[in-house]
Design a protein around this motif. Structure first.
Motif, short mmCIF file in Angstrom:
data_model
loop_
_atom_site.label_atom_id
_atom_site.label_comp_id
_atom_site.label_asym_id
_atom_site.label_seq_id
_atom_site.Cartn_x
_atom_site.Cartn_y
_atom_site.Cartn_z
N UNK A 231 -0.96 21.28 2.55
CA UNK A 231 -0.02 20.17 2.74
C UNK A 231 -0.14 19.07 1.69
N UNK A 232 -1.36 18.79 1.24
CA UNK A 232 -1.53 17.70 0.27
C UNK A 232 -0.80 17.97 -1.04
N UNK B 171 -11.20 15.62 1.56
CA UNK B 171 -11.26 14.87 0.31
C UNK B 171 -11.06 15.71 -0.94
N UNK B 172 -11.64 16.91 -0.99
CA UNK B 172 -11.54 17.72 -2.21
C UNK B 172 -10.12 18.19 -2.48
N UNK B 173 -9.42 18.76 -1.50
CA UNK B 173 -8.02 19.11 -1.77
C UNK B 173 -7.14 17.89 -2.03
N UNK B 174 -7.47 16.75 -1.40
CA UNK B 174 -6.71 15.54 -1.67
C UNK B 174 -6.90 15.09 -3.11
N UNK B 175 -8.12 15.11 -3.62
CA UNK B 175 -8.38 14.72 -5.00
C UNK B 175 -7.67 15.64 -5.98
N UNK C 255 -2.38 23.91 -12.14
CA UNK C 255 -3.32 22.81 -12.31
C UNK C 255 -4.09 22.57 -11.01
N UNK C 256 -3.37 22.57 -9.90
CA UNK C 256 -4.01 22.33 -8.61
C UNK C 256 -5.02 23.43 -8.29
#
Length: 491
Positions: free
Chosen positions: A301-302, A421-425, A459-460
């Protein structure tokens, strides 16, 4: 009939459930959009206005008087046949009251010389609410027992048949009745399919204890649904009353796109996670499953939310056309909170499965109050400022609700922050790269999406592989278990 054994919860069942849920919602919404585009050529704006009003009334009745009973039984770890019988009886009673009130209101308005469109909308809303009440318990039973394939096929078939009826009637000049026919055909087929495909059948015997449990649970969920309904509609009301018709149209166009993304991500997530966690009886196994699920959902989702925010301009350009480009800043601001709203479903699921239903009401009401307090002031800055205010409210409520949910689930703040946090970053860095490239103006429209979306995904993926290789392995394992039918338990 005896209640079937608790369904097995593993990567395959959850993964396939999510895919079927997503397919049902996505294809159903796609068919509905195509039907709208065709019927819009034959049906007047006034007829669409009446239908929009009736659907709004029906949705309000559904959320407050129907959904609460179904959600209450679907979230019970110990749900038994008596609970489903009580749910059906309570839903029918509530539906009868709402249908009666709508019809009486319509007759009173008609006798008083009230607005004819509003009278028609009330009558149609009563018919839609009645059909929803007759099949909602069956839908809850199928979801609780992880039969998402059946639910998806129902959604797709009902949307296709209803769309075909609506288009055929519109072409033949039935005007408003073509829209009525579409909705009644969709709901009618849903009723038939759900009653014929659900193994469970309601019994005439309604046990008192189950009725009391259902009423007590639904009381809290109905209040939370009321708060959520007004919370989600506050920005539209504010936009219409403060910004004027043109700016409200710009805002509403962006919100429709955001709602489509919200429906695909959030609704499918909530339906699957609620059933999954309710089917895990052991609290420790449920805690571990919640942490893993948080990371997986954040990983999906992020990037979708922040990527949409970064590419809002080409998205609007392709989907709505150049004349709606002023909606791009609004879409960008609203999309930022979609990831937060999706993750919020975990809090709601934890509250419901943990039988902490007042918490659901508390945060729904908090969101509603903050919207009422913040959005009118934000609107004076324009449509984009209003959208920023709406997202800001979600970003305030989410950490507060998450703190309560983590305490109830026995999950520490550190593991939760690591999971999200990691997927958000990775998603934030990807979005910054996409926004920088899009701002150069070197690509536009469909070309921009065709080039930048795959590039952003690459990139993600690379960033996530560096930051959290274990999460990438988890995603790969989930995909493999779905495709290869491997069974790996979530707990």
């Amino acid at each position: 009939m005896a209640e079937p054994a608790r369904p097995e919860v593993n990567r395959r069942t959850v993964g396939r459930g999510a895919l079927w849920s997503l397919a049902g919602i996505g294809v159903g919404q796609g068919v509905a959009l195509l039907t709208f585009l065709v019927t819009a050529r034959y049906v007047s704006k006034e007829s669409f206005g009446v239908m929009a009003l009736s659907l709004g009334i029906a949705e309000f009745l559904k959320r407050t008087g129907i959904e609460s009973f179904a959600n209450a039984v679907a979230s019970r770890v110990d749900a038994a046949a008596d609970d489903y019988d009580a749910c059906f009886a309570l839903t029918l009673a509530s539906t009868a009251l709402m249908v009666g009130a709508s019809l009486l209101g319509a007759e009173a308005l008609s006798l008083a010389g009230g607005s004819a469109p509003f009278v028609d909308a009330l009558r149609l809303a009563a018919a839609l609410a009645l059909s929803n009440g007759l099949w909602r318990t069956h839908e809850a039973w199928l979801a609780r027992h992880m039969h998402f394939r059946t639910l998806a096929i129902r959604s797709i078939a009902a949307a296709a048949v209803g769309g075909a009826v609506g288009v055929a009637m519109a072409v033949r000049g039935f005007e408003l009745w073509s829209l009525v026919g579409q909705q009644l055909a969709t709901n009618g087929l849903s009723l038939v399919l759900l009653w014929t495909t659900t193994p469970w059948r309601p019994r005439l015997r309604v046990p008192g204890p189950a009725l009391r449990r259902g009423l007590d649970d639904a009381r809290h969920l109905a209040l939370s649904a009321l708060g959520t309904f007004f919370s989600t509609e506050t920005d539209i009301i504010v936009a219409s009353s403060i910004l004027g018709v043109v700016a409200a149209g710009v805002y509403n166009a962006a919100k429709r796109l955001t709602l489509a993304l919200h429906l695909l991500l959030t609704s499918s997530i909530q339906s699957v996670t609620l059933s999954t966690f309710a089917n895990i009886a052991d609290a420790e196994a449920r805690r571990r499953a919640a942490l893993r699920a948080m990371a997986v959902v954040a990983a999906v989702t992020m990037p979708a939310a922040l990527g949409t925010a970064a590419l809002a301009r080409p998205v609007v350009e392709v989907l709505l056309g150049d004349r709606w480009l002023s909606s791009a800043p609004v879409l960008s601001a609203l999309a930022v909170s979609i990831g937060t709203v999706s993750m919020m479903q975990f809090n709601t699921t934890i509250f419901m499965v943990g039988r902490r239903l007042p918490e659901v009401t508390r945060y729904a009401m908090l969101s509603s109050v903050l919207n009422v307090a913040v959005l009118p002031a934000a609107a004076f800055g324009g449509a984009a400022a209003l959208a920023c205010g709406a997202s800001a409210v979600q970003l305030v409520v989410y950490p507060l609700a998450t703190r309560s949910a983590l305490r109830i689930a026995g999950i520490g703040a550190g593991p939760c922050a690591e999971a999200i946090g990691k997927p958000l970053l990775a998603a934030a860095v990807m979005a910054l790269v996409l926004a920088a490239v899009e701002a150069t103006g070197t690509v536009h429209g469909i070309v921009a999406l065709a080039v930048l979306v795959p590039a952003g995904a690459a990139v993600y993926a690379a960033l996530l592989a560096c930051l959290s290789p274990e999460l990438v392995r988890e995603l790969a394992g989930l995909a493999a278990s779905v495709l290869r039918r491997r069974r790996v338990a979530l707990g």
